[in-house]
Design a protein around this motif. Structure first.
Motif, PDB file in Angstrom:
ATOM      1  N   VAL A 122       0.844  -1.203   0.000  1.00 36.16           N
ATOM      2  CA  VAL A 122       0.000   0.000   0.000  1.00 36.16           C
ATOM      3  C   VAL A 122       0.876   1.249   0.000  1.00 36.16           C
ATOM      4  CG1 VAL A 122      -1.727   1.284   1.303  1.00 36.16           C
ATOM      5  CG2 VAL A 122      -1.935  -1.174   1.087  1.00 36.16           C
ATOM      6  N   ILE A 123       1.967   1.231   0.744  1.00 36.94           N
ATOM      7  CA  ILE A 123       2.884   2.373   0.770  1.00 36.94           C
ATOM      8  C   ILE A 123       3.540   2.563  -0.592  1.00 36.94           C
ATOM      9  CG2 ILE A 123       5.060   3.191   1.763  1.00 36.94           C
ATOM     10  CD1 ILE A 123       4.128   1.923   4.420  1.00 36.94           C
ATOM     11  N   ALA A 124       3.881   1.465  -1.266  1.00 37.36           N
ATOM     12  CA  ALA A 124       4.472   1.576  -2.604  1.00 37.36           C
ATOM     13  C   ALA A 124       3.481   2.168  -3.598  1.00 37.36           C
ATOM     14  CB  ALA A 124       4.936   0.199  -3.079  1.00 37.36           C
ATOM     15  N   VAL A 125       2.225   1.764  -3.525  1.00 33.87           N
ATOM     16  CA  VAL A 125       1.197   2.337  -4.405  1.00 33.87           C
ATOM     17  C   VAL A 125       0.981   3.806  -4.080  1.00 33.87           C
ATOM     18  CG1 VAL A 125      -1.266   2.245  -4.946  1.00 33.87           C
ATOM     19  CG2 VAL A 125       0.062   0.149  -4.881  1.00 33.87           C
ATOM     20  N   ALA A 126       0.998   4.153  -2.806  1.00 35.82           N
ATOM     21  CA  ALA A 126       0.827   5.553  -2.404  1.00 35.82           C
ATOM     22  C   ALA A 126       1.988   6.415  -2.889  1.00 35.82           C
ATOM     23  CB  ALA A 126       0.694   5.648  -0.893  1.00 35.82           C
ATOM     24  N   ALA A 127       3.188   5.868  -2.886  1.00 38.95           N
ATOM     25  CA  ALA A 127       4.340   6.627  -3.379  1.00 38.95           C
ATOM     26  C   ALA A 127       4.238   6.860  -4.884  1.00 38.95           C
ATOM     27  CB  ALA A 127       5.633   5.883  -3.047  1.00 38.95           C
ATOM     28  N   ALA A 128       3.796   5.851  -5.610  1.00 41.41           N
ATOM     29  CA  ALA A 128       3.607   6.024  -7.057  1.00 41.41           C
ATOM     30  C   ALA A 128       2.494   7.014  -7.346  1.00 41.41           C
ATOM     31  CB  ALA A 128       3.300   4.678  -7.703  1.00 41.41           C
ATOM     32  N   GLU A 129       1.432   6.958  -6.570  1.00 40.84           N
ATOM     33  CA  GLU A 129       0.323   7.906  -6.733  1.00 40.84           C
ATOM     34  C   GLU A 129       0.768   9.321  -6.432  1.00 40.84           C
ATOM     35  OE1 GLU A 129      -2.327  10.502  -4.602  1.00 40.84           O
ATOM     36  OE2 GLU A 129      -1.287   8.936  -3.490  1.00 40.84           O
ATOM     37  N   ALA A 130       1.568   9.490  -5.396  1.00 42.51           N
ATOM     38  CA  ALA A 130       2.053  10.829  -5.047  1.00 42.51           C
ATOM     39  C   ALA A 130       2.976  11.374  -6.133  1.00 42.51           C
ATOM     40  CB  ALA A 130       2.776  10.787  -3.705  1.00 42.51           C
ATOM     41  N   ALA A 131       3.813  10.526  -6.686  1.00 50.56           N
ATOM     42  CA  ALA A 131       4.734  10.990  -7.730  1.00 50.56           C
ATOM     43  C   ALA A 131       3.982  11.415  -8.983  1.00 50.56           C
ATOM     44  CB  ALA A 131       5.733   9.887  -8.066  1.00 50.56           C
ATOM     45  N   THR A 132       3.035  10.609  -9.432  1.00 54.90           N
ATOM     46  CA  THR A 132       2.290  10.981 -10.639  1.00 54.90           C
ATOM     47  C   THR A 132       1.348  12.150 -10.381  1.00 54.90           C
ATOM     48  OG1 THR A 132       0.623   9.309 -10.157  1.00 54.90           O
ATOM     49  CG2 THR A 132       2.406   8.691 -11.655  1.00 54.90           C
ATOM     50  N   GLY A 133       0.749  12.192  -9.204  1.00 53.15           N
ATOM     51  CA  GLY A 133      -0.148  13.299  -8.880  1.00 53.15           C
ATOM     52  C   GLY A 133       0.583  14.622  -8.764  1.00 53.15           C
ATOM     53  N   LEU A 134       1.734  14.618  -8.126  1.00 55.68           N
ATOM     54  CA  LEU A 134       2.501  15.859  -8.009  1.00 55.68           C
ATOM     55  C   LEU A 134       3.084  16.282  -9.346  1.00 55.68           C
ATOM     56  CD1 LEU A 134       4.231  15.401  -4.564  1.00 55.68           C
ATOM     57  CD2 LEU A 134       2.369  16.943  -5.148  1.00 55.68           C
ATOM     58  N   ALA A 161       0.253  17.963 -10.997  1.00 55.16           N
ATOM     59  CA  ALA A 161       0.017  19.273 -10.375  1.00 55.16           C
ATOM     60  C   ALA A 161       1.061  20.288 -10.820  1.00 55.16           C
ATOM     61  CB  ALA A 161       0.033  19.131  -8.854  1.00 55.16           C
ATOM     62  N   LEU A 162       2.315  19.868 -10.927  1.00 58.08           N
ATOM     63  CA  LEU A 162       3.354  20.790 -11.394  1.00 58.08           C
ATOM     64  C   LEU A 162       3.139  21.187 -12.845  1.00 58.08           C
ATOM     65  CD1 LEU A 162       6.582  19.358  -9.760  1.00 58.08           C
ATOM     66  CD2 LEU A 162       5.497  21.544  -9.311  1.00 58.08           C
ATOM     67  N   SER A 163       2.711  20.236 -13.664  1.00 59.78           N
ATOM     68  CA  SER A 163       2.421  20.557 -15.064  1.00 59.78           C
ATOM     69  C   SER A 163       1.256  21.543 -15.168  1.00 59.78           C
ATOM     70  CB  SER A 163       2.094  19.273 -15.822  1.00 59.78           C
ATOM     71  OG  SER A 163       1.687  19.560 -17.117  1.00 59.78           O
ATOM     72  N   LEU A 164       0.243  21.322 -14.365  1.00 58.08           N
ATOM     73  CA  LEU A 164      -0.902  22.234 -14.359  1.00 58.08           C
ATOM     74  C   LEU A 164      -0.509  23.610 -13.841  1.00 58.08           C
ATOM     75  CD1 LEU A 164      -3.941  22.173 -14.965  1.00 58.08           C
ATOM     76  CD2 LEU A 164      -4.317  21.641 -12.581  1.00 58.08           C
ATOM     77  N   GLN A 165       0.344  23.646 -12.832  1.00 60.78           N
ATOM     78  CA  GLN A 165       0.794  24.922 -12.273  1.00 60.78           C
ATOM     79  C   GLN A 165       1.641  25.704 -13.286  1.00 60.78           C
ATOM     80  OE1 GLN A 165       0.130  26.504  -9.430  1.00 60.78           O
ATOM     81  NE2 GLN A 165       1.537  28.159  -9.872  1.00 60.78           N
ATOM     82  N   THR A 188      -3.625  25.198  -9.390  1.00 59.44           N
ATOM     83  CA  THR A 188      -3.682  23.757  -9.121  1.00 59.44           C
ATOM     84  C   THR A 188      -5.099  23.332  -8.766  1.00 59.44           C
ATOM     85  OG1 THR A 188      -3.083  24.118  -6.821  1.00 59.44           O
ATOM     86  CG2 THR A 188      -1.305  23.579  -8.353  1.00 59.44           C
ATOM     87  N   ARG A 189      -6.072  24.030  -9.287  1.00 56.90           N
ATOM     88  CA  ARG A 189      -7.464  23.674  -9.011  1.00 56.90           C
ATOM     89  C   ARG A 189      -7.836  22.414  -9.784  1.00 56.90           C
ATOM     90  NH1 ARG A 189     -11.469  28.426  -8.058  1.00 56.90           N
ATOM     91  NH2 ARG A 189     -12.760  26.633  -8.481  1.00 56.90           N
ATOM     92  N   ILE A 190      -8.591  21.546  -9.126  1.00 60.11           N
ATOM     93  CA  ILE A 190      -8.951  20.264  -9.712  1.00 60.11           C
ATOM     94  C   ILE A 190      -9.892  20.444 -10.897  1.00 60.11           C
ATOM     95  CG2 ILE A 190     -10.154  18.094  -9.238  1.00 60.11           C
ATOM     96  CD1 ILE A 190      -9.019  18.183  -6.465  1.00 60.11           C
ATOM     97  N   ASP A 191     -10.747  21.438 -10.866  1.00 60.21           N
ATOM     98  CA  ASP A 191     -11.716  21.604 -11.939  1.00 60.21           C
ATOM     99  C   ASP A 191     -11.096  22.140 -13.228  1.00 60.21           C
ATOM    100  OD1 ASP A 191     -11.170  24.068 -10.883  1.00 60.21           O
ATOM    101  OD2 ASP A 191     -13.258  24.724 -10.759  1.00 60.21           O
ATOM    102  N   GLN A 192      -9.783  22.380 -13.242  1.00 60.53           N
ATOM    103  CA  GLN A 192      -9.115  22.873 -14.440  1.00 60.53           C
ATOM    104  C   GLN A 192      -8.286  21.799 -15.152  1.00 60.53           C
ATOM    105  OE1 GLN A 192      -6.889  26.263 -13.189  1.00 60.53           O
ATOM    106  NE2 GLN A 192      -8.707  27.569 -13.093  1.00 60.53           N
ATOM    107  N   PHE A 193      -8.585  20.528 -14.903  1.00 57.39           N
ATOM    108  CA  PHE A 193      -7.865  19.451 -15.577  1.00 57.39           C
ATOM    109  C   PHE A 193      -8.112  19.455 -17.075  1.00 57.39           C
ATOM    110  CE2 PHE A 193      -7.315  16.854 -11.627  1.00 57.39           C
ATOM    111  CZ  PHE A 193      -5.945  16.847 -11.711  1.00 57.39           C
ATOM    112  N   ASN A 194      -9.284  19.874 -17.500  1.00 58.91           N
ATOM    113  CA  ASN A 194      -9.570  19.859 -18.925  1.00 58.91           C
ATOM    114  C   ASN A 194      -8.727  20.880 -19.686  1.00 58.91           C
ATOM    115  OD1 ASN A 194     -10.773  22.136 -17.948  1.00 58.91           O
ATOM    116  ND2 ASN A 194     -12.762  21.781 -18.912  1.00 58.91           N
ATOM    117  N   LEU A 195      -8.061  21.792 -18.988  1.00 57.07           N
ATOM    118  CA  LEU A 195      -7.201  22.775 -19.643  1.00 57.07           C
ATOM    119  C   LEU A 195      -5.860  22.179 -20.081  1.00 57.07           C
ATOM    120  CD1 LEU A 195      -7.835  25.835 -17.318  1.00 57.07           C
ATOM    121  CD2 LEU A 195      -8.864  25.347 -19.543  1.00 57.07           C
TER     122      LEU A 195
END
Length: 100
Positions: A65-77, A80-84, A90-97
């Motif tokens: 579970v910790i390994a999956v959480a680390a992969a999720e954090a890496a891809t999510g961040l 977020a950096l790409s969106l920023q 970093t608003r969630i409702d702006q993913f379509n942009l």
């Protein structure tokens, strides 16, 4: 001790779900998701210590579970950096942009 561990896990799970549902910021949503994963880990370890059947299943599964959480954090961040960088938010409702 078994009841205390389960109550702590349930409290952490509720706080994580509440944060995940109400957040508009992506970093806050990822933090809430991490607290949900930690609540699941607490429940696994508490149950394993209570039943103590001399098998390491309850202590080994949280490592996955910790390994999956680390992969999720890496891809999510990374998202977020790409969106920023592209949209200055970093608003969630702006993913379509992020589409071309």
């Amino acid at each position: 001790m078994f009841g205390h561990g389960l109550i702590l896990g349930a409290y952490l799970l509720c706080v994580g779900f509440f944060g995940l549902i109400t957040s508009r910021n992506m970093v806050r949503a990822l933090t809430s998701l991490e607290s949900i994963f930690n609540a699941v880990n607490i429940n696994f370890i508490t149950s394993s210590n209570f039943f103590s059947n001399r098998q390491a299943g309850g202590e080994i599964f949280p490592i996955f579970v910790i390994a999956v959480a680390a992969a999720e954090a890496a891809t999510g961040l990374a998202t977020a950096l790409s969106l920023q960088r592209n949209r200055r938010s970093t608003r969630i409702d702006q993913f379509n942009l992020l589409k071309w």
